[in-house]
Scaffold this motif. Structure first.
Motif, short mmCIF file in Angstrom:
data_model
loop_
_atom_site.label_atom_id
_atom_site.label_comp_id
_atom_site.label_asym_id
_atom_site.label_seq_id
_atom_site.Cartn_x
_atom_site.Cartn_y
_atom_site.Cartn_z
N THR A 288 10.38 6.07 -3.77
CA THR A 288 10.94 5.75 -2.34
C THR A 288 10.39 4.42 -1.88
N ALA A 289 9.09 4.23 -1.90
CA ALA A 289 8.38 2.95 -1.23
C ALA A 289 8.86 1.74 -2.11
N LEU A 290 9.19 1.88 -3.29
CA LEU A 290 9.52 0.97 -4.18
C LEU A 290 11.05 0.35 -3.58
N ASP A 291 11.91 1.27 -3.44
CA ASP A 291 13.11 1.14 -3.01
C ASP A 291 13.06 0.05 -1.81
N VAL B 63 11.47 -9.58 -4.75
CA VAL B 63 12.91 -10.03 -5.49
C VAL B 63 13.32 -9.05 -6.55
N PRO B 64 14.74 -9.15 -7.12
CA PRO B 64 14.81 -8.17 -8.06
C PRO B 64 14.05 -7.88 -9.41
N HIS B 65 13.61 -9.09 -10.22
CA HIS B 65 12.83 -8.77 -11.17
C HIS B 65 11.39 -8.34 -11.05
N VAL B 66 11.04 -8.71 -10.03
CA VAL B 66 9.64 -7.97 -9.66
C VAL B 66 9.76 -6.21 -9.28
N LYS B 67 10.98 -5.96 -8.78
CA LYS B 67 11.16 -4.57 -8.46
C LYS B 67 11.59 -3.97 -9.97
N ALA B 68 12.36 -4.55 -10.92
CA ALA B 68 12.36 -3.95 -12.00
C ALA B 68 11.29 -4.03 -12.84
N GLY B 69 10.50 -4.79 -12.68
CA GLY B 69 9.22 -4.70 -13.59
C GLY B 69 8.32 -3.57 -13.07
N LEU B 70 8.41 -3.46 -11.87
CA LEU B 70 7.39 -2.24 -11.09
C LEU B 70 8.27 -1.10 -11.55
N ARG C 231 0.88 -1.08 -0.20
CA ARG C 231 -0.11 -0.07 -0.13
C ARG C 231 1.05 1.37 -0.11
N ASP C 232 1.73 1.10 0.69
CA ASP C 232 2.77 2.60 0.72
C ASP C 232 3.46 2.70 -0.76
N PHE C 233 3.42 1.79 -1.47
CA PHE C 233 3.89 1.97 -2.98
C PHE C 233 2.75 2.39 -3.70
N SER C 234 1.47 1.41 -3.75
CA SER C 234 0.52 1.68 -4.63
C SER C 234 -0.26 2.90 -4.67
N LEU C 235 -0.42 3.22 -3.30
CA LEU C 235 -1.30 4.40 -3.15
C LEU C 235 -0.85 5.61 -3.81
N PRO C 236 0.50 6.28 -3.51
CA PRO C 236 1.02 7.30 -4.16
C PRO C 236 0.92 7.02 -5.79
N LEU C 237 1.39 5.81 -6.16
CA LEU C 237 1.10 5.68 -7.66
C LEU C 237 -0.08 5.96 -8.08
N GLY C 238 -1.09 5.38 -7.39
CA GLY C 238 -2.40 5.22 -8.04
C GLY C 238 -2.95 6.97 -8.04
#
Length: 355
Positions: free
Chosen positions: A328-331, A336-343, A227-234
């Motif tokens: 920042t939340a994504l960091d 795993v790395p490939h999920v982070k890269a995809g996001l 949620r910390d990542f997806s709310l500001p994204l949305g």
């Protein structure tokens, strides 16, 4: 397997399911196939944002990328999105979607081209409502079947139902804001932010990402980080949509220039402008939003007002702030790395987009 692979699989699976539904409709009456076809045509385009977020959320919680259950969950979210778009175009009296006729206008054209009796516009809206209802029902059907195939059906259903309730409530608050305009611009800004969060940001980003995680068994700590990542994204995504709705290039957006203005949308952009404008200019803006066809002002003049008031710059600064918060939340997201890269790739494509 990359995002393009997943998008293709979601598209193929969705069209396969809709083909099956179309066949079922034909057994009732061949003329009813058009109802399903209208949905199938609409879902041919789009970014697959919600499906992709569910896929990354699923993988972030340990789910296999090629599991057919997450493909079906993506289909359910895309059908939910189709329902929301069909109904939204009716509520907004919008004639176009992605450069083509919106679903209800397509049915109106069908009525008129066949020279059927009674009112074509009413037929179009009625058939559009039914198409949206059907897409919503199919979405629920597909998602329930998918959730039942996991060990987490109950929390997944609860989350899906919460998403649906929030969207419907947010839609109502959206049309209410156009009908019941507060005298205090700060109240209008608060209302616009509530609509932004519950009608758009939660169902565009927060719930899809969380649903993917829930289906794969994510714990509450993981979901909080999601949620910390997806709310500001949305929020950033929808604010960008609001900018495009006023200033976007029709060749890229598939909507007329200043479409949100012509529809009288009461977005944060408008609320910021009303806060900054003097009384005469604020009155001109309000008059245009309420009666665009009879207003003395043009779309371009209203666009200039929104620029000169500083409202556009304010919203663009907020998009940048939310984008930084998202990154920042994504960091700090424990995936795993490939999920982070995809996001990271997904965020880059959404924030600051032109269509």
């Amino acid at each position: 397997m990359d995002a393009a692979w997943f998008q293709t699989n979601v598209e193929e699976r969705m069209q396969q399911l809709l083909s099956d539904y179309r066949h079922r409709a034909s057994r009732i009456a061949s003329s009813s196939e058009t109802l399903v076809t209208s949905i199938a045509t609409l879902v041919e385009g789009g970014k697959r944002l919600r499906a992709l977020l569910a896929w990354w959320g699923w993988q972030g919680a340990g789910g296999a990328a090629d599991d057919p259950r997450i493909i079906d969950a993506g289909v359910a979210l895309e059908l939910f999105q189709a329902a929301a778009l069909i109904h939204d175009d009716i509520l907004d009296r919008s004639d176009t979607r992605r450069g083509q006729s919106s679903v209800h206008k397509g049915f109106e054209h069908l009525h008129d081209s066949n020279r059927w009796v009674q009112d074509g516009a009413h037929f179009g809206v009625s058939a559009g409502i039914l198409a949206g209802d059907l897409a919503l029902g199919l979405s629920e059907e597909v998602f329930s079947t998918t959730a039942d195939a996991t060990a987490f059906a109950a929390p997944a259903r609860d989350a899906f139902h919460a998403m649906r309730f929030e969207v419907m409530t947010g839609q109502y608050l959206d049309i209410l804001a156009e009908a019941n305009i507060p005298d205090d611009p700060s109240v209008a800004l608060e209302q616009a932010r509530t609509v932004l969060q519950y009608k758009s940001a939660h169902y565009s980003a927060v719930w899809p990402f969380e649903l993917g995680g829930i289906l794969a068994g994510a714990d509450e700590t993981t979901l909080r980080s999601y949620r910390d990542f997806s709310l500001p994204l949305g929020m950033a995504f929808q604010l960008g949509d609001d900018i495009l709705g006023v200033f976007g290039d029709p060749e890229r957006t598939g909507k007329p220039a200043g479409d949100d203005l012509l529809e009288g949308k009461r977005t944060e952009l408008i609320a910021h402008a009303l806060t900054a404008l003097d009384r005469d200019d604020a009155e001109a803006l309000n008059t245009f939003l309420m009666h665009p066809s009879t207003s003395a002002a043009s779309v371009s003049q209203i666009q200039t007002l929104l620029e000169s008031s500083g409202a556009r710059a304010t919203v663009e600064a907020e998009i940048e702030r939310l984008g930084n918060q998202t990154r920042t939340a994504l960091d700090h997201l424990g995936v795993v790395p490939h999920v982070k890269a995809g996001l990271e790739q997904l965020v880059s494509g959404l924030i600051g987009r032109q269509n």
